[in-house]
Design a protein around this motif. Sequence first.
Motif, PDB file in Angstrom:
ATOM      1  N   GLY A  82       0.763  -1.238   0.000  1.00 34.48           N
ATOM      2  CA  GLY A  82       0.000   0.000   0.000  1.00 34.48           C
ATOM      3  C   GLY A  82       0.795   1.288   0.000  1.00 34.48           C
ATOM      4  N   CYS A  83       2.068   1.255  -0.309  1.00 34.47           N
ATOM      5  CA  CYS A  83       2.845   2.500  -0.410  1.00 34.47           C
ATOM      6  C   CYS A  83       2.415   3.275  -1.659  1.00 34.47           C
ATOM      7  CB  CYS A  83       4.336   2.194  -0.476  1.00 34.47           C
ATOM      8  SG  CYS A  83       5.014   1.452   1.023  1.00 34.47           S
ATOM      9  N   ALA A  84       2.813   4.538  -1.736  1.00 35.68           N
ATOM     10  CA  ALA A  84       2.459   5.376  -2.877  1.00 35.68           C
ATOM     11  C   ALA A  84       3.450   5.154  -4.012  1.00 35.68           C
ATOM     12  CB  ALA A  84       2.442   6.844  -2.464  1.00 35.68           C
ATOM     13  N   VAL A  85       2.953   4.717  -5.156  1.00 39.47           N
ATOM     14  CA  VAL A  85       3.786   4.519  -6.340  1.00 39.47           C
ATOM     15  C   VAL A  85       3.843   5.865  -7.067  1.00 39.47           C
ATOM     16  CG1 VAL A  85       4.106   3.224  -8.475  1.00 39.47           C
ATOM     17  CG2 VAL A  85       3.056   2.129  -6.481  1.00 39.47           C
ATOM     18  N   GLY A  86       4.871   6.647  -6.793  1.00 36.32           N
ATOM     19  CA  GLY A  86       4.905   8.004  -7.340  1.00 36.32           C
ATOM     20  C   GLY A  86       6.087   8.292  -8.240  1.00 36.32           C
ATOM     21  N   LEU A  87       6.918   7.292  -8.562  1.00 35.22           N
ATOM     22  CA  LEU A  87       8.124   7.521  -9.364  1.00 35.22           C
ATOM     23  C   LEU A  87       7.903   6.959 -10.770  1.00 35.22           C
ATOM     24  CD1 LEU A  87      10.818   6.519  -6.711  1.00 35.22           C
ATOM     25  CD2 LEU A  87       9.868   8.781  -7.174  1.00 35.22           C
ATOM     26  N   TYR A  88       7.946   7.849 -11.772  1.00 37.24           N
ATOM     27  CA  TYR A  88       7.715   7.432 -13.167  1.00 37.24           C
ATOM     28  C   TYR A  88       8.985   7.662 -13.974  1.00 37.24           C
ATOM     29  CZ  TYR A  88       5.797   7.317 -17.924  1.00 37.24           C
ATOM     30  OH  TYR A  88       5.562   7.018 -19.243  1.00 37.24           O
ATOM     31  N   GLU A  89       9.482   6.598 -14.620  1.00 38.32           N
ATOM     32  CA  GLU A  89      10.657   6.699 -15.481  1.00 38.32           C
ATOM     33  C   GLU A  89      10.176   6.908 -16.918  1.00 38.32           C
ATOM     34  OE1 GLU A  89      12.748   3.075 -14.791  1.00 38.32           O
ATOM     35  OE2 GLU A  89      13.484   3.675 -12.807  1.00 38.32           O
ATOM     36  N   GLN A  90      10.388   8.114 -17.419  1.00 36.04           N
ATOM     37  CA  GLN A  90       9.848   8.470 -18.724  1.00 36.04           C
ATOM     38  C   GLN A  90      10.448   7.639 -19.853  1.00 36.04           C
ATOM     39  OE1 GLN A  90      10.360  12.612 -19.641  1.00 36.04           O
ATOM     40  NE2 GLN A  90       9.507  12.442 -21.688  1.00 36.04           N
ATOM     41  N   GLN A  91      11.745   7.318 -19.747  1.00 33.31           N
ATOM     42  CA  GLN A  91      12.407   6.604 -20.833  1.00 33.31           C
ATOM     43  C   GLN A  91      11.964   5.148 -20.917  1.00 33.31           C
ATOM     44  OE1 GLN A  91      14.275   8.274 -23.006  1.00 33.31           O
ATOM     45  NE2 GLN A  91      13.863  10.120 -21.796  1.00 33.31           N
ATOM     46  N   THR A  92      11.789   4.500 -19.761  1.00 34.24           N
ATOM     47  CA  THR A  92      11.411   3.081 -19.754  1.00 34.24           C
ATOM     48  C   THR A  92       9.911   2.869 -19.583  1.00 34.24           C
ATOM     49  OG1 THR A  92      11.753   2.936 -17.362  1.00 34.24           O
ATOM     50  CG2 THR A  92      13.648   2.472 -18.775  1.00 34.24           C
ATOM     51  N   HIS A  93       9.184   3.942 -19.214  1.00 35.44           N
ATOM     52  CA  HIS A  93       7.745   3.864 -18.942  1.00 35.44           C
ATOM     53  C   HIS A  93       7.442   2.884 -17.804  1.00 35.44           C
ATOM     54  CE1 HIS A  93       7.425   6.124 -22.630  1.00 35.44           C
ATOM     55  NE2 HIS A  93       8.006   5.140 -23.313  1.00 35.44           N
ATOM     56  N   HIS A  94       8.275   2.969 -16.760  1.00 33.56           N
ATOM     57  CA  HIS A  94       8.096   2.136 -15.576  1.00 33.56           C
ATOM     58  C   HIS A  94       7.636   3.006 -14.407  1.00 33.56           C
ATOM     59  CE1 HIS A  94      11.203  -1.038 -17.155  1.00 33.56           C
ATOM     60  NE2 HIS A  94      10.044  -1.066 -17.797  1.00 33.56           N
ATOM     61  N   LEU A  95       6.747   2.452 -13.607  1.00 32.50           N
ATOM     62  CA  LEU A  95       6.348   3.057 -12.341  1.00 32.50           C
ATOM     63  C   LEU A  95       7.056   2.298 -11.221  1.00 32.50           C
ATOM     64  CD1 LEU A  95       2.512   3.693 -12.774  1.00 32.50           C
ATOM     65  CD2 LEU A  95       4.262   5.422 -12.373  1.00 32.50           C
ATOM     66  N   LEU A  96       7.660   3.029 -10.291  1.00 30.84           N
ATOM     67  CA  LEU A  96       8.454   2.411  -9.236  1.00 30.84           C
ATOM     68  C   LEU A  96       7.884   2.751  -7.868  1.00 30.84           C
ATOM     69  CD1 LEU A  96      11.087   0.880  -8.392  1.00 30.84           C
ATOM     70  CD2 LEU A  96      12.191   3.135  -8.306  1.00 30.84           C
ATOM     71  N   CYS A  97       7.725   1.721  -7.036  1.00 28.09           N
ATOM     72  CA  CYS A  97       7.324   1.937  -5.640  1.00 28.09           C
ATOM     73  C   CYS A  97       8.593   2.135  -4.813  1.00 28.09           C
ATOM     74  CB  CYS A  97       6.533   0.743  -5.111  1.00 28.09           C
ATOM     75  SG  CYS A  97       6.107   0.895  -3.358  1.00 28.09           S
ATOM     76  N   PRO A  98       8.734   3.257  -4.105  1.00 24.60           N
ATOM     77  CA  PRO A  98       9.978   3.524  -3.377  1.00 24.60           C
ATOM     78  C   PRO A  98      10.162   2.677  -2.124  1.00 24.60           C
ATOM     79  CG  PRO A  98       8.384   5.252  -2.945  1.00 24.60           C
ATOM     80  CD  PRO A  98       7.778   4.369  -3.980  1.00 24.60           C
ATOM     81  N   CYS A  99       9.108   2.043  -1.626  1.00 24.42           N
ATOM     82  CA  CYS A  99       9.220   1.294  -0.376  1.00 24.42           C
ATOM     83  C   CYS A  99       9.992  -0.011  -0.553  1.00 24.42           C
ATOM     84  CB  CYS A  99       7.833   1.006   0.194  1.00 24.42           C
ATOM     85  SG  CYS A  99       6.988   2.472   0.823  1.00 24.42           S
ATOM     86  N   HIS A 100       9.585  -0.837  -1.524  1.00 28.77           N
ATOM     87  CA  HIS A 100      10.211  -2.145  -1.694  1.00 28.77           C
ATOM     88  C   HIS A 100      10.578  -2.419  -3.149  1.00 28.77           C
ATOM     89  CE1 HIS A 100       7.542  -2.370   1.887  1.00 28.77           C
ATOM     90  NE2 HIS A 100       8.638  -2.834   2.427  1.00 28.77           N
ATOM     91  N   GLN A 101      10.649  -1.359  -3.949  1.00 28.31           N
ATOM     92  CA  GLN A 101      11.139  -1.398  -5.334  1.00 28.31           C
ATOM     93  C   GLN A 101      10.291  -2.259  -6.277  1.00 28.31           C
ATOM     94  OE1 GLN A 101      13.696  -1.609  -2.650  1.00 28.31           O
ATOM     95  NE2 GLN A 101      13.328   0.569  -2.934  1.00 28.31           N
ATOM     96  N   SER A 102       9.016  -2.441  -5.969  1.00 29.75           N
ATOM     97  CA  SER A 102       8.155  -3.087  -6.956  1.00 29.75           C
ATOM     98  C   SER A 102       8.074  -2.182  -8.188  1.00 29.75           C
ATOM     99  CB  SER A 102       6.750  -3.310  -6.391  1.00 29.75           C
ATOM    100  OG  SER A 102       6.771  -4.281  -5.375  1.00 29.75           O
TER     101      SER A 102
END
Length: 372
Positions: free
Chosen positions: A301-321
């Motif tokens: 339930g952490c906030a997935v707020g990191l978007y990598e524009q080049q790879t189009h990946h969303l990253l969860c900062p808590c456990h790197q999902s």
Amino acid sequence: MNDHETTEPGQTGHGAALVPAAADGQETLPASLVTDPDHFANPGLPPHVHRAADDNPAAARRAERQVATMFGLSMLFTLVFLVSYFAIPDEATFFLPGIGRAKTQNVVLGLSLGFAIFLIGIGAVHWAKTLMSDVEMVEERHAQASTLEQRAKAVATVNEGVASTQVNRRPLIKYSLGGALGLFALPLGLQVAGSLGPVNVEELKHTIWDPKDNGGKPIRLMRDPEMTPIRLDEVTNGSVFHVMPETLQKYLDEGKGVLEAKAKAAVILMRLDPDLITVPKARDWGVDGVLAYSKICTHVGCAVGLYEQQTHHLLCPCHQSTFDVTQDCKVIFGPARRPLPQLKITVDDAGYLVAPQGFMEPVGPSFWERAR
């Protein structure tokens, strides 16, 4: 070296008793400094200093009353916690200088519980400092295995230690400590029983993106925290918006239930080339490459707020999902076990992005839906 001083081969120094040098030529310590490592001088114990409570019965009774008072105050603060849990409304707030507006119940519960455990602690320390035995003791090391006689002696030592606390001689301390510790356990049980269950799974599935909360009409996507609507032409390629539903404004106006509503409704909005989207459903639920997904990670339930524009990946900062937006937010790395739920969006007549329906699956951690 003076003319009258001589040194025999293999010796060093200036006339003192010497130790032959080592074979490699290194100097060694004088014989007077060499000691037997198996024997050390016993420094002994410092003189024992008697406390007032050791010799003065009045001082001992006074210390007993002080300890019992601390335990009694701990019980009082625990009762304040229990009463506040039920008596203070959830929506009650007040202004805290330097912090801002805070929930009254949270502040009272935190302070009362903190003082309750603090008073138990300082009461125990004062008890040990004034009444418990403080006679210095020395115990020599011995083999780990103990004989039956030694075990019996250990039990007797423990019993003597209990007796030295004077807990049996001072029932006021015994009963006040028992009451403080007994009452202190109630808030823990209350938190578990009252705050963690039972769980209404259907309530967890529902979010304020449901058009029923908006009179059946599609819900506009609003910037968070500005709460201003978003036009389709404002979402450029590679841009990211943190989004809340228009229905959140009602909770903001009323000042209650805001955190609960936001916790499940948070959405992240981004735009990419439509040709990169490999899942037809994901493309159909978006608009010209603009996609909206739940911002709540499906792991814990952490906030997935990191978007990598080049790879189009969303990253969860808590456990790197990591979730691949081009594959309908499929999990490609990390502990999450299912994709982020997608929110279907369209454009209204004024050009603003809207959600015609809520989420079709539960948002947040996967344990809400164990079969998947």
